[in-house]
Design a protein around this motif. Structure first.
Motif, PDB file in Angstrom:
ATOM      1  N   UNK A 101     -39.129  18.764  -5.065  1.00  0.00           N
ATOM      2  CA  UNK A 101     -38.893  18.548  -6.253  1.00  0.00           C
ATOM      3  C   UNK A 101     -37.234  18.961  -6.014  1.00  0.00           C
ATOM      4  N   UNK A 102     -36.643  19.416  -5.324  1.00  0.00           N
ATOM      5  CA  UNK A 102     -34.997  19.789  -4.207  1.00  0.00           C
ATOM      6  C   UNK A 102     -34.698  17.536  -4.948  1.00  0.00           C
ATOM      7  N   UNK A 103     -35.162  16.803  -3.879  1.00  0.00           N
ATOM      8  CA  UNK A 103     -35.460  15.609  -4.186  1.00  0.00           C
ATOM      9  C   UNK A 103     -35.084  15.399  -4.809  1.00  0.00           C
ATOM     10  N   UNK A 104     -36.127  15.539  -5.815  1.00  0.00           N
ATOM     11  CA  UNK A 104     -36.485  14.829  -6.872  1.00  0.00           C
ATOM     12  C   UNK A 104     -35.341  14.489  -7.999  1.00  0.00           C
ATOM     13  N   UNK A 105     -34.712  15.974  -7.831  1.00  0.00           N
ATOM     14  CA  UNK A 105     -33.183  16.822  -8.954  1.00  0.00           C
ATOM     15  C   UNK A 105     -32.351  16.038  -8.159  1.00  0.00           C
ATOM     16  N   UNK A 106     -32.372  15.729  -6.920  1.00  0.00           N
ATOM     17  CA  UNK A 106     -31.079  15.295  -6.497  1.00  0.00           C
ATOM     18  C   UNK A 106     -30.929  13.792  -6.958  1.00  0.00           C
ATOM     19  N   UNK A 107     -32.642  12.694  -7.196  1.00  0.00           N
ATOM     20  CA  UNK A 107     -31.934  11.945  -8.245  1.00  0.00           C
ATOM     21  C   UNK A 107     -31.415  10.854  -9.274  1.00  0.00           C
ATOM     22  N   UNK A 108     -32.539  12.482 -10.114  1.00  0.00           N
ATOM     23  CA  UNK A 108     -31.968  12.659 -11.090  1.00  0.00           C
ATOM     24  C   UNK A 108     -30.585  12.407 -11.628  1.00  0.00           C
TER      25      UNK A 108
END
Length: 129
Positions: free
Chosen positions: A117-124
């Motif tokens: 989730x952290x990785x995905x939020x950083x991509x967003x």
């Protein structure tokens, strides 16, 4: 007071890890099976995942049947894992071992979910600029 807010959770986590390691060592030495490298751990993981899916389904008023199915699967897989662990050892140790497998599974699943989730939020966030 603020130091206790940091020290107490660290002590709880360290104590939990110590207990899990001690019980895992006892399971290998006394009964011949491991905590993580064991197919009952896979049952516990599937049980937790179905419990999480049931929890998510409980928020939808249309998915009450799905919620009940997920809860039945959650309890069934957890009970099956506990039964197998009790069959391999004593009842007290088998139930305690299953509970500690749940604690270890949460300790494995939660960081993985947080990482993705952290990785995905950083991509967003990166795509927003």
């Amino acid at each position: 007071m603020e130091a206790l807010a940091v020290i107490i959770p660290i002590a709880i986590v360290a104590g939990t890890i110590f207990v899990i390691m001690k019980v895992a060592r006892q399971a290998i030495e006394q009964y011949g099976f491991g905590m993580i490298r064991n197919w009952t751990f896979a049952l516990v993981l599937l049980s937790l995942l179905s419990g999480f899916a049931g929890w998510v389904a409980s928020f939808d008023s249309q998915a009450q049947a799905s919620f009940l199915i997920f809860v039945a699967v959650w309890l069934g897989l957890g009970g099956w894992a506990a039964y197998i662990n009790v069959q391999r050892s004593t009842p007290k140790f088998g139930v305690m071992f299953t509970v500690l497998q749940y604690v270890a599974a949460i300790g494995v699943i939660a960081p993985i979910i947080l990482f993705f989730t952290h990785r995905r939020s950083m991509n967003v966030m990166r795509n927003m600029g």
